[in-house]
Design a protein around this motif. Structure first.
Motif, PDB file in Angstrom:
ATOM      1  N   UNK A   1       0.829  -1.205   0.000  1.00 12.74           N
ATOM      2  CA  UNK A   1       0.000   0.000   0.000  1.00 12.74           C
ATOM      3  C   UNK A   1       0.866   1.259   0.000  1.00 12.74           C
ATOM      4  N   UNK A   2       1.946   1.205   0.785  1.00 14.30           N
ATOM      5  CA  UNK A   2       2.865   2.355   0.792  1.00 14.30           C
ATOM      6  C   UNK A   2       3.535   2.524  -0.568  1.00 14.30           C
TER       7      UNK A   2
ATOM      8  N   UNK B   1       2.087   1.884  -3.351  1.00 10.33           N
ATOM      9  CA  UNK B   1       1.108   2.564  -4.199  1.00 10.33           C
ATOM     10  C   UNK B   1       1.105   4.069  -3.913  1.00 10.33           C
ATOM     11  N   UNK B   2       1.203   4.443  -2.629  1.00  4.56           N
ATOM     12  CA  UNK B   2       1.262   5.869  -2.278  1.00  4.56           C
ATOM     13  C   UNK B   2       2.495   6.520  -2.899  1.00  4.56           C
ATOM     14  N   UNK B   3       3.612   5.774  -2.877  1.00  2.00           N
ATOM     15  CA  UNK B   3       4.830   6.284  -3.499  1.00  2.00           C
ATOM     16  C   UNK B   3       4.598   6.526  -4.990  1.00  2.00           C
ATOM     17  N   UNK B   4       3.889   5.581  -5.619  1.00  2.00           N
ATOM     18  CA  UNK B   4       3.590   5.712  -7.047  1.00  2.00           C
ATOM     19  C   UNK B   4       2.771   6.971  -7.317  1.00  2.00           C
ATOM     20  N   UNK B   5       1.808   7.256  -6.417  1.00  2.00           N
ATOM     21  CA  UNK B   5       1.002   8.471  -6.576  1.00  2.00           C
ATOM     22  C   UNK B   5       1.904   9.702  -6.530  1.00  2.00           C
ATOM     23  N   UNK B   6       2.853   9.686  -5.595  1.00  2.67           N
ATOM     24  CA  UNK B   6       3.796  10.805  -5.479  1.00  2.67           C
ATOM     25  C   UNK B   6       4.537  11.008  -6.798  1.00  2.67           C
TER      26      UNK B   6
ATOM     27  N   UNK C   1       9.498   1.796  -5.928  1.00 10.30           N
ATOM     28  CA  UNK C   1       9.499   0.924  -4.763  1.00 10.30           C
ATOM     29  C   UNK C   1       8.710   1.631  -3.686  1.00 10.30           C
ATOM     30  N   UNK C   2       8.969   1.278  -2.411  1.00  9.08           N
ATOM     31  CA  UNK C   2       8.337   2.009  -1.320  1.00  9.08           C
ATOM     32  C   UNK C   2       9.319   3.040  -0.783  1.00  9.08           C
TER      33      UNK C   2
ATOM     34  N   UNK D   1       9.118   8.494   2.885  1.00  9.35           N
ATOM     35  CA  UNK D   1       8.916   9.940   2.891  1.00  9.35           C
ATOM     36  C   UNK D   1       7.837  10.341   1.888  1.00  9.35           C
ATOM     37  N   UNK D   2       7.933   9.782   0.684  1.00  2.88           N
ATOM     38  CA  UNK D   2       6.950  10.115  -0.358  1.00  2.88           C
ATOM     39  C   UNK D   2       5.561   9.615   0.045  1.00  2.88           C
ATOM     40  N   UNK D   3       5.514   8.351   0.502  1.00  5.15           N
ATOM     41  CA  UNK D   3       4.233   7.761   0.897  1.00  5.15           C
ATOM     42  C   UNK D   3       3.599   8.598   2.005  1.00  5.15           C
ATOM     43  N   UNK D   4       4.428   8.988   2.971  1.00  3.85           N
ATOM     44  CA  UNK D   4       3.942   9.771   4.098  1.00  3.85           C
ATOM     45  C   UNK D   4       3.346  11.101   3.646  1.00  3.85           C
TER      46      UNK D   4
END
Lengths: 417, 255
Positions: B10-11, B13-18, B48-49, B52-55
């Protein structure tokens, strides 16, 4: 020993199954100090082949009974195998089923042996043992035995999540006819006592931080449907009374399953009135969640619910002058009255229309039943072709499209009375 | 068309959004690494994960969405449905691009889809809370196997920890080959690889507590006894207990 327990379980589960309540929700009991169990939203762990949910271990403590109620399998004069659990057996079954995640808890009822207090005492003892010796925080539903003392009722409410007194018959005359040993006042007395106890407990909760639980999931009751000639009006009148006057959480309707050759009752082989039961539940839901008043659904002129169509559609067809309503403007209370739109869809509609004028496509995706609702609403892409239809035409179109799963039951059931 | 391939977390995926925002990618499709579908596309970006980006993305989302919508997003991700990550991205882009809250705009296809998929995952979570059947082993572990449609183990963990606080238990997802184990203190995620016949083998009685089969039999006969034959309704029965779940339910096994 196991064979004997298995046999008892079969007899005493079989005798308890006509009590239709299965709710395990609505309690506020939480696991404490790493004990066993928890209550919450209620979970149906299995479904029997008749499609009913199995949430609780629903058994009688015993089917020995001193009463002779005509509609009941366990009546004194009936020639059935009798059995009785010991207190420890019920406790062991509950705990071991619970630990395997088979059940949400225990629903314990009983035939009346010796007298009301003696019976109630045993039921309370089991609940007490589960709570205090086994630190069990799962759901417990106890039957309140009519005529039991207030002290026992008080104790029952401290250990159980829900209590129920079954009024069994919608009217006093029917009760007198079929259950001569029972009387209405004995049934209403514990109900009244519990109602007051629950209200008092709620008041205490406001004042003190730590108030013991008192039947946190409230009370329910059950009426047998189709054993006696009451109209739906009389039945719903009673439900309305229980909800409004007694603050009951649920009223259950149990379609009479013929079990006896008694000539006061429908003969063996008469179909179970499942469709009527279903219509009563629909009406019950309309009264509790959709803002309908009882007299909008049944009246002295029309004392029976329509068997072919559901009560909401029936109301809409009798009140076509309210329709069509504009889905993009109408109040939530009106949207709730549209056939084919449920509570969740109504809420979604009210939220979504703030962003966009809604079209039929939106409504379909939101999940309403367009084939029903289209006669009663307009939305952004106007569609007025149904405006000229009469109630009878609409009714026919909807009925012809539907394939009722009860179709096979229709004719015999309508001829019942 | 731009493909963004992430690591499956999931993180991730958040990184990918960033990265989509950082590189200003247009018409993006987001995929998990193992799916192997990215070869169809000309442009592929791998992520990857990165905590910092995911956060940062999560923090941004918290300002735009209610807790309910954030939860729905996570639930939708657990569905592992094909293409869901792309819809999640569209949902997030719609949220970041609007001043007002958009989470109830069910006329937007991705908003509606996320909410509907989240509902399905929630239903599966609820079903697993219902259909888990523990069997007691000789070392007093309550052990259950499930094969849920969606990856719901992370969602049911709290429920079982709260409920069975005084017994050791383990629930194993046979489809995804991992389990959750409670040791009376905390729940841990564990990966176990069973030897083919260790549990399905011939000598079941060596693994399970001596009372286990007895209680299963009692449960089976209880289940049979509460049925009212004259009200048989197979359609309703199957609707509530779809066949694919029967494999691990003792009450649906022959007596």
């Amino acid at each position: 020993m196991w064979d004997r327990i298995k046999e008892k379980l079969e007899i005493l589960a079989d005798a308890a199954k006509y009590d239709v309540s299965c709710a395990s929700s609505g309690s506020s009991r939480k696991n404490q100090d790493k004990g066993l169990g928890d209550t919450g939203m209620g979970i149906c762990h299995a479904y029997t082949e008749d499609g009913r949910c199995v949430s609780l271990l629903k058994i009688l403590l015993t089917n020995h009974c001193i009463f002779d109620c005509a509609y009941c399998v366990s009546r004194k004069s009936n020639d059935v195998k009798r059995a009785a659990f010991t207190v420890q057996e019920v406790v062991d079954l509950t705990i071991n089923f619970y630990r395997r995640n088979y059940i949400e808890g225990l629903f314990l009822s009983s035939g009346i042996f010796k007298n009301a207090d003696y019976t109630m005492e045993r039921l309370v003892l089991i609940a007490k043992k589960l709570r205090t010796e086994h630190h069990f925080h799962g759901y417990i539903h106890l039957k309140a035995i009519p005529g039991a003392s207030d002290e026992l009722m008080q104790e029952a409410a401290t250990y159980a999540d829900r209590l129920s007194v079954n009024v069994e018959m919608p009217t006093e005359q029917s009760l007198h006819l079929l259950a001569p040993d029972k009387n209405r006042a004995d049934m209403l007395k514990p109900m009244q006592y519990l109602k007051e106890g629950i209200i008092q407990n709620r008041e205490e909760k406001k004042q003190f931080t730590k108030t013991p639980l008192f039947a946190p999931a409230g009370q329910s009751t059950q009426m047998v449907i189709g054993a006696t000639p009451e109209s739906d009006l009389e039945i719903l009148y009673m439900s309305n009374y229980f909800y409004r006057q007694m603050n009951l959480k649920r009223v259950y309707y149990s379609g009479y399953v013929p079990i006896s050759n008694d000539n006061r009752l429908p003969a063996i082989g008469t179909p179970v009135p499942t469709i009527r039961e279903n219509r009563l539940y629909q009406a019950d839901w309309l009264m509790r969640f959709y803002g309908f008043e009882m007299n909008e659904l049944v009246s002295l002129d029309q004392p029976h619910l329509d068997m072919d169509i559901d009560p909401k559609l029936s109301w809409a067809l009798n009140n076509l002058h309210f329709f069509p309503i504009d889905i993009n403007r109408a109040d939530r209370v009106l949207i709730l009255r549209v056939p084919g739109i449920g509570v969740q869809s109504a809420d979604k509609i009210c939220q979504a229309r703030r962003y966009n004028k809604l079209t039929w496509d939106h409504l379909k995706k939101i999940g309403i039943s367009v084939s029903r609702a289209r006669y009663f609403v307009v939305c952004n892409d106007r569609q007025d072709e149904y405006k000229s239809l009469t109630p009878i035409q609409i009714r026919q179109q909807i009925v012809n499209r539907a394939h009722s799963k009860y179709a096979a039951n229709f004719s015999p059931q309508l001829n019942l009375f | 068309m731009q493909a963004v391939v992430y690591d499956g977390s999931f993180k991730g995926w958040l990184t990918a959004v960033f990265d989509v925002y950082e590189h200003r990618f247009k018409s993006v499709q987001v995929y998990k690494e193992e799916n192997g579908e990215q070869s169809m596309f000309g442009h592929v970006h791998h992520t990857g994960t990165e905590e910092a980006k995911a956060g940062r993305v999560w923090k941004g989302l918290q300002q735009k969405l209610s807790n309910r919508a954030l939860q729905e997003l996570y639930y939708a991700w657990l569905s592992e449905l094909k293409g869901i990550e792309t819809h999640m991205l569209l949902f997030v882009q719609y949220a970041f691009g609007s001043k007002a809250s958009i989470e109830n705009d069910y006329s937007h296809p991705s908003v509606l889809l996320i909410s509907q998929v989240a509902k399905k995952v929630h239903r599966e979570k609820h079903r697993m809370e219902a259909f888990v059947r523990f069997q007691l082993t000789t070392d007093q572990l309550y052990y259950a196997i499930i094969e849920p449609d969606f990856n719901v183990l992370p969602l049911i963990s709290d429920h079982f920890e709260q409920r069975y606080a005084d017994q050791r238990w383990m629930i194993y997802d046979a489809r995804r080959r991992y389990g959750i184990y409670y040791d009376l203190e905390k729940v841990e995620m564990i990966e176990v690889s069973f030897q083919q016949d260790s549990l399905s083998g011939k000598d079941i009685s060596a693994v399970y507590d001596e009372q286990e089969t007895l209680y299963q039999h009692l449960w089976q006969s209880y289940f049979k006894s509460v049925n009212i034959a004259s009200r048989k309704n197979t359609r309703l029965h199957i609707q509530h207990m779809p066949r694919r779940y029967w494999k691990y339910l003792p009450e649906k096994k022959p007596l």
